[in-house]
Scaffold this active site. Structure first.
Site, PDB file in Angstrom:
ATOM      1  CD  GLU A  41      -2.546   1.269   2.688  1.00 38.13           C
ATOM      2  OE1 GLU A  41      -3.615   1.900   2.721  1.00 38.13           O
ATOM      3  OE2 GLU A  41      -2.065   0.704   3.685  1.00 38.13           O
ATOM      4  CE  LYS A 112      -7.485   1.518   3.470  1.00 34.69           C
ATOM      5  NZ  LYS A 112      -6.307   2.120   4.159  1.00 34.69           N
ATOM      6  CB  CYS A 153      -4.230  -1.446   4.449  1.00 33.96           C
ATOM      7  SG  CYS A 153      -3.289  -1.317   5.995  1.00 33.96           S
TER       8      CYS A 153
END
Length: 267
Positions: A41, A112, A153
């Site tokens: 990331e 995300k 993440c």
């Protein structure tokens, strides 16, 4: 298919970071000849400064950053998942994953969904949602003989997203991360193994390692690949580097036949 996870220590210097990723990619290809390479990331820039992160953002496609990643894929004839980088669109910034094909063509993009808003044990507040817009789409794309689902993440803590990706037919789910050391030491491996067992997919999880912001923050590292039975089958050592293993479609089918979760689901 051979899969490599790259583990790096990124800073707020985008050009330095890109040069480092080019070097690590070249080393991994020379050593292991992977088909798919996955970066961590925020691979182009990491900082707690909103202005620095925004300055690092580019249009995907349409920026030098995008073209640099595309060129990496084509130069090495690999499928390249860039982990994530900051994307700028209509004055909004997204934490975005890109997947490139072997000739540098864009195969998939994921923004995300779950943003990292926490207060660390020392009182430091991290509010990703203040500066990063939320993605809306669940993404799973065909990659040669596999279907690849995308997360980033903090998404790892939300099994409903992984269930939705599995329902789209995923065989492999990537989790590029910059997991904090404080939470990673206790949660990183258990969560990755749980998501693999629940979805009966390979979980490919490269992470950032080392410190940033002059040592104030530390990433956990421990990049790994977990098989559909929940076993860790590749893991990077401490420090920058990479780990590679082969993923097997027949083994996915074996695991799913052994415990046919998808046939037994009621809710």
């Amino acid at each position: 298919m051979k899969v490599t996870v790259i583990q790096s220590n990124v800073t707020d210097d985008q050009q330095l970071n890109l040069a480092k990723m080019q070097r690590l990619l070249a080393e991994a290809v020379a050593a292991d000849l992977p088909d798919l390479v996955v970066f961590p990331e925020m691979v182009a820039c990491i900082s707690i400064s909103p202005s620095k992160m925004r300055e690092s953002a580019g249009a995907f496609p349409g920026s030098e950053l995008f073209e640099a990643f595309s060129a990496m894929a084509s130069a090495h004839n690999v499928l390249l998942h860039i982990g994530s980088a900051m994307e700028l669109e209509d004055d909004r910034v997204y934490n975005t994953s890109l997947l490139f094909g072997r000739t540098g063509e864009l195969l998939g993009k994921y923004r995300k969904i779950h943003r990292f808003d926490v207060v660390l044990p020392d009182g430091t507040e991290i509010k990703e949602s203040k500066n990063v817009a939320r993605g809306e789409r669940v993404v799973c794309v065909p990659v040669e003989s596999f279907n690849l689902g995308m997360t980033i993440c903090y998404d790892l803590r939300f099994p409903e997203l992984f269930r939705a990706i599995a329902d789209k037919g995923a065989d492999v789910i990537v989790v590029p991360s910059a997991f904090t050391f404080q939470t990673g030491a206790d949660h990183w491996e258990p969560l990755l193994r749980a998501r693999a067992i629940e979805t009966q997919c390979y979980i490919v999880a490269p992470g950032q390692t080392g410190t940033f912001e002059n040592g104030k923050f530390m990433n956990y590292g421990h990049s790994m690949i977990v098989d559909p039975w929940g076993q860790v089958i590749a893991q990077a050592s401490n420090g920058e580097g990479f780990a590679t293993t082969r993923i097997d479609r027949k083994y996915i089918e074996t695991v799913r036949a052994r415990i046919p979760l998808r046939q037994h689901r009621i809710l």
